[in-house]
Design an enzyme around this catalytic site. Sequence first.
Site, mmCIF file in Angstrom:
data_model
loop_
_atom_site.group_PDB
_atom_site.id
_atom_site.type_symbol
_atom_site.label_atom_id
_atom_site.label_comp_id
_atom_site.label_asym_id
_atom_site.label_seq_id
_atom_site.Cartn_x
_atom_site.Cartn_y
_atom_site.Cartn_z
ATOM 1 N N ASP A 1 -0.536 -4.533 -3.618
ATOM 2 C CA ASP A 1 -1.708 -3.864 -3.661
ATOM 3 C C ASP A 1 -1.558 -2.464 -3.838
ATOM 4 O O ASP A 1 -2.509 -1.664 -3.151
ATOM 5 C CB ASP A 1 -2.405 -4.071 -2.617
ATOM 6 C CG ASP A 1 -4.147 -4.850 -3.096
ATOM 7 O OD1 ASP A 1 -4.105 -5.603 -3.904
ATOM 8 O OD2 ASP A 1 -5.098 -3.839 -2.514
ATOM 9 N N SER B 1 0.867 -1.281 0.042
ATOM 10 C CA SER B 1 -0.177 -0.027 -0.082
ATOM 11 C C SER B 1 0.948 1.295 0.114
ATOM 12 O O SER B 1 1.777 1.555 -0.946
ATOM 13 C CB SER B 1 -0.960 -0.030 1.182
ATOM 14 O OG SER B 1 -2.024 1.036 1.122
ATOM 15 N N HIS C 1 -7.029 -6.392 0.303
ATOM 16 C CA HIS C 1 -6.015 -5.441 0.426
ATOM 17 C C HIS C 1 -4.817 -5.685 1.210
ATOM 18 O O HIS C 1 -3.683 -5.509 1.038
ATOM 19 C CB HIS C 1 -6.513 -4.089 0.831
ATOM 20 C CG HIS C 1 -5.458 -2.925 0.866
ATOM 21 N ND1 HIS C 1 -4.756 -2.538 -0.525
ATOM 22 C CD2 HIS C 1 -5.020 -2.010 1.656
ATOM 23 C CE1 HIS C 1 -4.039 -1.459 -0.066
ATOM 24 N NE2 HIS C 1 -3.986 -1.071 1.260
#
Length: 268
Positions: free
Chosen positions: A120, A96, A248
């Site tokens: 992700d 992320s 996620h």
Amino acid sequence: MGITSSTLRTRRLAFAARSVGEGDLVLFLHGITAGAVVWDPVMAELGRHFRCVAVDQRGHGHSEKPLTGYRAEDYVADVAAILDELGPARAVVGHSLGARNAILAGAAMPERVGAVVAVDYAAGIEPEVFEQLRAARTGGDGVLADLDDARRAVRSRSPLLPEAAVERRVQHLFSIADGACSPLAAPSAVDQTVEAMDVDLTGPLRESRMPVLVVRGAQSPFLSPVAYRLTLGLRHGIEGAVVPGTDHFVPEEAPHDLAALVRVFLAR
């Protein structure tokens, strides 16, 4: 082989770090509001092959929390300072926010970063994704009543998070003082990071020559199939993998699968 905690003092900030293994360096960068500890299961496996180091990024965990300085370039400068101390990295692995920072750091320092694994996060993420992220931050992370409230807050992020991952976050990423439970990530730091989160990665990915592995959670609401495919098509040398049964939070939901992907990718 146990994971050890330490403080890594650099020319910029002091970072809390977790380390295991020997050999070529693999640096791990966590996502927003998280901390180095979320990488423990991945590093426990990769530590048999590499020197694995994860850090709490600025404003997070037990690292220093300056009042300002949460733009992408600030995080990238932190990576440079960390590599000043640790030496060049065989790879930087990020999730992320950490993936964004890893991509930008790799593009900026090709002589010091051999490869990047972006979990992700990639180019082409839709604007509404960032709008939803900012909307979710309205009011910031408030003070919670106790650790049970913290567990509920962590579980609300994803129904796929294993119990061990929830407990790891609760025990390491919250503090209890004066009868209240608070996240270690400074709310102001998180807010500033979220405001500056949306950076176009198309240029850095297309113009660099570093090997990149983009890992997407099959059920991710963050990295869409469209953005994932767009990134893979930017140039040769960008590979992709989709992890079934994850959203996620791939590093915490499927650490064994992710460790295997990283190991095979770096072997190539």
